[in-house]
Motif scaffolding. Structure first.
Motif, PDB file in Angstrom:
ATOM      1  N   LEU A 252      26.069  -2.330 -11.945  1.00 26.95           N
ATOM      2  CA  LEU A 252      25.747  -1.963 -13.318  1.00 26.95           C
ATOM      3  C   LEU A 252      25.935  -0.473 -13.556  1.00 26.95           C
ATOM      4  CD1 LEU A 252      22.343  -3.881 -13.525  1.00 26.95           C
ATOM      5  CD2 LEU A 252      24.449  -4.623 -14.629  1.00 26.95           C
ATOM      6  N   GLY A 253      25.837  -0.103 -14.844  1.00 28.28           N
ATOM      7  CA  GLY A 253      25.760   1.295 -15.208  1.00 28.28           C
ATOM      8  C   GLY A 253      27.088   2.008 -15.224  1.00 28.28           C
ATOM      9  N   PRO A 254      27.043   3.294 -15.494  1.00 29.95           N
ATOM     10  CA  PRO A 254      28.279   4.075 -15.622  1.00 29.95           C
ATOM     11  C   PRO A 254      28.800   4.562 -14.273  1.00 29.95           C
ATOM     12  CG  PRO A 254      26.404   5.459 -16.097  1.00 29.95           C
ATOM     13  CD  PRO A 254      25.840   4.093 -15.819  1.00 29.95           C
ATOM     14  N   ILE A 255      30.028   5.032 -14.303  1.00 33.33           N
ATOM     15  CA  ILE A 255      30.604   5.725 -13.148  1.00 33.33           C
ATOM     16  C   ILE A 255      30.287   7.204 -13.334  1.00 33.33           C
ATOM     17  CG2 ILE A 255      32.715   6.245 -11.881  1.00 33.33           C
ATOM     18  CD1 ILE A 255      33.927   3.689 -13.071  1.00 33.33           C
ATOM     19  N   SER A 256      29.498   7.741 -12.431  1.00 32.48           N
ATOM     20  CA  SER A 256      29.033   9.123 -12.574  1.00 32.48           C
ATOM     21  C   SER A 256      30.188  10.115 -12.463  1.00 32.48           C
ATOM     22  CB  SER A 256      27.982   9.434 -11.505  1.00 32.48           C
ATOM     23  OG  SER A 256      27.665  10.807 -11.495  1.00 32.48           O
ATOM     24  N   ASN A 257      30.051  11.213 -13.177  1.00 33.40           N
ATOM     25  CA  ASN A 257      31.049  12.280 -13.090  1.00 33.40           C
ATOM     26  C   ASN A 257      31.077  12.904 -11.700  1.00 33.40           C
ATOM     27  OD1 ASN A 257      33.044  13.690 -14.821  1.00 33.40           O
ATOM     28  ND2 ASN A 257      31.883  15.511 -14.199  1.00 33.40           N
ATOM     29  N   ASP A 258      30.009  12.653 -10.903  1.00 25.44           N
ATOM     30  CA  ASP A 258      29.956  13.172  -9.535  1.00 25.44           C
ATOM     31  C   ASP A 258      31.020  12.550  -8.635  1.00 25.44           C
ATOM     32  OD1 ASP A 258      27.827  14.785 -10.207  1.00 25.44           O
ATOM     33  OD2 ASP A 258      26.310  13.373  -9.487  1.00 25.44           O
ATOM     34  N   GLY A 277      29.805   2.178 -20.077  1.00 22.81           N
ATOM     35  CA  GLY A 277      29.939   3.597 -20.364  1.00 22.81           C
ATOM     36  C   GLY A 277      31.386   4.052 -20.349  1.00 22.81           C
ATOM     37  N   LYS A 278      31.568   5.361 -20.498  1.00 23.83           N
ATOM     38  CA  LYS A 278      32.901   5.952 -20.557  1.00 23.83           C
ATOM     39  C   LYS A 278      33.366   6.402 -19.176  1.00 23.83           C
ATOM     40  CE  LYS A 278      32.241   7.700 -25.274  1.00 23.83           C
ATOM     41  NZ  LYS A 278      32.304   8.902 -26.149  1.00 23.83           N
ATOM     42  N   GLY A 301      35.060   3.576 -24.832  1.00 20.85           N
ATOM     43  CA  GLY A 301      35.577   4.900 -25.154  1.00 20.85           C
ATOM     44  C   GLY A 301      37.074   5.009 -24.961  1.00 20.85           C
ATOM     45  N   SER A 302      37.575   6.195 -25.211  1.00 20.52           N
ATOM     46  CA  SER A 302      39.002   6.466 -25.041  1.00 20.52           C
ATOM     47  C   SER A 302      39.259   7.057 -23.664  1.00 20.52           C
ATOM     48  CB  SER A 302      39.493   7.427 -26.127  1.00 20.52           C
ATOM     49  OG  SER A 302      38.728   8.627 -26.097  1.00 20.52           O
ATOM     50  N   LEU A 303      40.511   7.036 -23.255  1.00 23.90           N
ATOM     51  CA  LEU A 303      40.850   7.609 -21.956  1.00 23.90           C
ATOM     52  C   LEU A 303      40.802   9.125 -22.053  1.00 23.90           C
ATOM     53  CD1 LEU A 303      43.853   5.343 -20.840  1.00 23.90           C
ATOM     54  CD2 LEU A 303      41.403   4.995 -20.518  1.00 23.90           C
ATOM     55  N   PRO A 304      40.074   9.794 -21.157  1.00 20.14           N
ATOM     56  CA  PRO A 304      39.963  11.252 -21.232  1.00 20.14           C
ATOM     57  C   PRO A 304      41.316  11.930 -21.004  1.00 20.14           C
ATOM     58  CG  PRO A 304      39.004  10.426 -19.187  1.00 20.14           C
ATOM     59  CD  PRO A 304      39.308   9.230 -20.022  1.00 20.14           C
ATOM     60  N   LEU A 320      40.668  -5.964 -19.730  1.00 15.91           N
ATOM     61  CA  LEU A 320      39.413  -6.673 -19.933  1.00 15.91           C
ATOM     62  C   LEU A 320      38.219  -5.722 -19.977  1.00 15.91           C
ATOM     63  CD1 LEU A 320      40.187  -9.734 -17.673  1.00 15.91           C
ATOM     64  CD2 LEU A 320      39.582  -9.884 -20.077  1.00 15.91           C
ATOM     65  N   ASN A 321      38.348  -4.700 -20.811  1.00 11.95           N
ATOM     66  CA  ASN A 321      37.257  -3.770 -21.092  1.00 11.95           C
ATOM     67  C   ASN A 321      37.188  -3.564 -22.597  1.00 11.95           C
ATOM     68  OD1 ASN A 321      35.891  -2.584 -18.569  1.00 11.95           O
ATOM     69  ND2 ASN A 321      38.047  -2.514 -17.992  1.00 11.95           N
ATOM     70  N   PHE A 322      36.577  -2.471 -23.017  1.00 12.17           N
ATOM     71  CA  PHE A 322      36.453  -2.172 -24.441  1.00 12.17           C
ATOM     72  C   PHE A 322      36.982  -0.771 -24.747  1.00 12.17           C
ATOM     73  CE2 PHE A 322      33.154  -5.254 -23.362  1.00 12.17           C
ATOM     74  CZ  PHE A 322      33.386  -6.248 -24.310  1.00 12.17           C
ATOM     75  N   PHE A 323      38.009  -0.369 -24.020  1.00 15.36           N
ATOM     76  CA  PHE A 323      38.627   0.930 -24.283  1.00 15.36           C
ATOM     77  C   PHE A 323      39.294   0.917 -25.658  1.00 15.36           C
ATOM     78  CE2 PHE A 323      38.748   1.010 -19.527  1.00 15.36           C
ATOM     79  CZ  PHE A 323      37.959   2.133 -19.362  1.00 15.36           C
TER      80      PHE A 323
END
Length: 733
Positions: A252-258, A277-278, A301-304, A320-323
């Protein structure tokens, strides 16, 4: 005397070599053990009989004391169970060993460095193979590599198993049936671990925090389990990680920027989870990344912008995401090594990105099920290696331009453009700019486009075409006979169109459906192809898995089903429903013994269901509903296993699974049956009637025409009456 010294020296060397050879002969106990190994009679020869010294045998190594230290016998046909003592074996992988490991098996080793029992059929709770003595739990301290993957081991892997394995650097327990959590503090006692593989088991719980202490860890795999929770921040502390593979879990959850701390990362596989998340804004710092697979999650979100700094990317799967966002603004031109791009089923807008034409290594593009608009750009022809292109379910326009451009992509083998170009006209022959185009095309999908016009003759030039999908259009005209000239065509879907005419007999000569030798290519596809059947979504990894089929339902075809249809012996699916076919069901359909699905419903077919259908042993979908069929459903076959709906709408049919019995139906339909039985039965009726007429006039005629006959006849009746009266008086008196 001058020759005596060399002679003495030679004798001395001979005696020394004899003594040395004797001392080097392997231990007899080890030799007897090796000879008792469970080799199969069909095992490859090891040529062990050439020497009595087992230290010289293939796959065997000894130490200076002539004791067997290593056994290296992969893929040698070993069968049976593992003996209790096998020395410090190195590899018995890729054999057929089965059963349980001996009790305290692992604890019996002292100097074992490599243990490879992978790809066998070994089973049991692995914890039982360790000593019960706490002082000797776990692997020996000398162990460096343990591979017990691809077996049937079960139980819980406990961290104490590794408490003595201070030199361990590779542990692979994948493809087993282990349960419970992945042990924590894996690197507390094994600080040199570089590879950990727990994938394809039944592990649950969270990813252990102790991975952060694995300072040497390079590869961590735990995919296809039931792991849950967040990706722990401790994982981002293992800065030597090059591969993280955690697909098909419940993370679950986002992929951390770390995650950008893992600057050596080359492969990140997190697909088929519940991540949200993004994407990290600084993901471009992972400039060594080659494989990024994040499909089947809930990412948004959009691709950074920094994403395009990952210039070594070869595989990018974000489907199969919501980008979202305008995909045409992304600059892919720096991704020169990109080979596969999968963005399907997101919310991307804009037009097909022209910058993709700079990615010269591209072999597959899938941007289906987004919101793309506009036309396919001419620059696509620069992709010389492009073999798979799926842009289905978008809002593209100009089918003529698209076909003319894509025809020039010489490597293209799969082209899926379903549900685009709405209400446009099919490309006509005089509109083709490259008559030699699509030379390698195997699958053309243009369904659900509402395209108008007739089947264009340029299709006859696609000699490698295997699948033609043109369903749900507004195609008119008849089915052309030249389809039979396509040597590899084996799956045709022209359903839900406006096609007229008969089922062409030429179609019954399709080489790929007549002969098994001409069937479809069974090589794996770069991307899977999805199709719906009876409301279920099916996934196909090769074209051959889709199977030979002809689908012509929901058209206006008429006439009889040709007898030559029995030539298409490779068919597994035939759907002619919802047309105007008439006449009897050809008995020759029973020659299609590979049929799994047969639908002849909603036509004007008459007569009986052929009894020969009992030979269609593989049928699991069948319908002849809503026709004019009569007679008994052939009994004692799988035809009784289908639902009543497969036969409804045929008042003349009877027998199981229908509720009406055949006796009543057959009697009420006697006249119909007589007509079907032909002239012989009609002549029997005529002869009966003629007999009655002859008998009637043979008696009545003379009475009417002759006075003498009438006198004689009535006198005869009077005498009969008198005799009867006398007999009655005698009986009563």
């Amino acid at each position: 005397m001058q020759f005596s010294l060399p002679h003495d020296l030679l004798l001395t060397l001979f005696l020394f070599s004899s003594i040395f050879s004797a001392s080097q002969a392997c231990n007899q106990k080890d030799r007897n053990y090796l000879l008792s190994l469970p080799f199969n009679t069909s095992s490859p020869s090891l040529n062990w009989s050439a020497s009595t010294d087992c230290c010289n045998w293939e796959g065997i190594s000894c130490d200076h004391r002539s004791r067997v230290t290593h056994i290296w016998l992969p893929s040698k046909g070993l069968r049976g169970s593992v003996p209790p003592y096998i020395g410090n074996l190195t590899s018995l992988s890729h054999n057929a060993l089965s059963g349980f490991l001996p009790v305290r098996f692992f604890s019996s080793f002292n100097q074992l460095r490599v243990l490879d029992l992978s790809n066998n059929h070994l089973a049991g709770d692995i914890s039982l193979s360790f000593s019960s003595n706490d002082s000797s739990n776990g692997w020996p301290s000398s162990i460096r590599l343990v591979d017990i993957s691809n077996n049937d081991f079960n139980g819980i892997i406990q961290y104490r198993f590794l408490q003595r394995a201070q030199n361990l650097n590779k542990l692979n327990v994948s493809h087993n049936s282990f349960t419970g959590s992945i042990p924590n503090y894996l690197c507390m006692h094994s600080p040199f671990v570089r590879l950990l593989d727990f994938s394809f088991n039944y592990h649950s719980g969270q990813i252990p925090d102790g991975l952060g202490g694995c300072s040497k860890l390079e590869i961590f795999r735990a995919g296809f389990n039931s792991l849950s929770g967040l990706i722990p921040h401790y994982l981002y502390s293992a800065t030597r990680l090059e591969e993280i593979s955690l697909p098909s879990n419940n993370l679950l959850g986002p992929i951390s920027n770390d995650i950008v701390n893992l600057t050596k990362l080359t492969s990140l596989e997190l697909y088929d989870n519940e991540l949200s998340g993004k994407l990290p804004e600084d993901i471009g710092k992972l400039n060594r990344l080659k494989h990024l697979l994040l499909d089947s999650n809930h990412l948004t979100g959009s691709l950074p912008p920094s994403f395009m700094n990952c210039t070594k990317l070869m595989t990018l799967n974000l489907g199969l995401n919501f980008f979202e966002g305008d995909i045409s603004t992304l600059n892919f031109s720096r991704l020169h090594q990109l080979a596969t791009l999968d963005l399907w089923k997101n919310k991307f807008t804009g037009s097909f990105p022209v910058s993709l034409s700079s990615c010269k290594s591209l072999r597959a593009i899938r941007i289906a099920k987004n919101q793309l608009e506009g036309q396919i750009p001419l620059e696509v022809v620069q992709l010389k290696f492009l073999s798979f292109l799926s842009l289905s379910y978008n809002r593209l326009t100009n089918v003529t331009g698209a076909i003319n451009i894509l025809m020039r992509c010489k490597s293209l083998s799969v082209l899926l453009l379903t549900k685009n170009f709405l209400h446009e006209a099919l490309l006509a022959e005089d509109s083709i700019v490259d008559p030699d185009g699509f030379r390698n095309l195997q699958y053309l999908g243009l369904a659900h486009c509402q395209l108008t016009g007739q089947l264009p003759i340029w299709l006859s030039k696609l000699k490698k075409l295997e699948i033609l999908g043109l369903s749900f259009n507004r195609i008119t005209g008849s089915i052309p006979g030249w389809l039979s000239t396509l040597p590899r065509l084996s799956r045709i879907n022209l359903s839900h169109n406006l096609i007229l005419g008969e089922f062409p007999k030429e179609l019954c000569a399709l080489p790929a459906l007549v002969s098994k030798q001409a069937l479809m290519d069974n090589s794996s596809l770069i991307f899977s192809i999805f199709a719906t059947r009876n409301g279920s979504l099916l996934e196909f990894n090769s074209l051959s898995n889709m199977g030979p089929k002809i689908s012509l339902e929901n058209n206006s075809l008429s006439g009889s089903i040709p007898l030559e249809i029995g030539h298409l012996k490779q068919l597994i699916g035939l759907n002619l429903s919802h047309n105007h076919f008439s006449g009897n069901i050809p008995d020759q359909i029973s020659e299609l013994t590979n049929l799994e699905r047969l639908d002849l419903s909603a036509n004007q077919l008459s007569g009986k269901i052929p009894k020969s259908f009992i030979s269609l042993h593989f049928l699991h979908e069948f319908s002849v509903a809503n026709n004019n069929l009569c007679g008994a459903i052939p009994s004692g076959t799988q035809l009784q296993s289908f639902d009543v709906s497969a036969y409804e709408g045929n008042p003349g049919l009877c027998g199981a699974p229908l509720p009406n019995e055949c006796g009543h139906i057959l009697h009420s339909n006697k006249d119909i049956q007589d007509e079907e039985d032909g002239p012989a039965i009609r002549w029997s009726h005529i002869s009966t009637i003629l007999g009655l007429i002859t008998g009637f006039w043979g008696v009545i005629g003379p009475l009417i025409l002759s006075h003498n006959w009438r006198v004689v006849y009535f006198e005869f009746l009077e005498k009969v009456k008198n005799r009867l009266c006398v007999m009655l008086r005698n009986v009563l008196g």
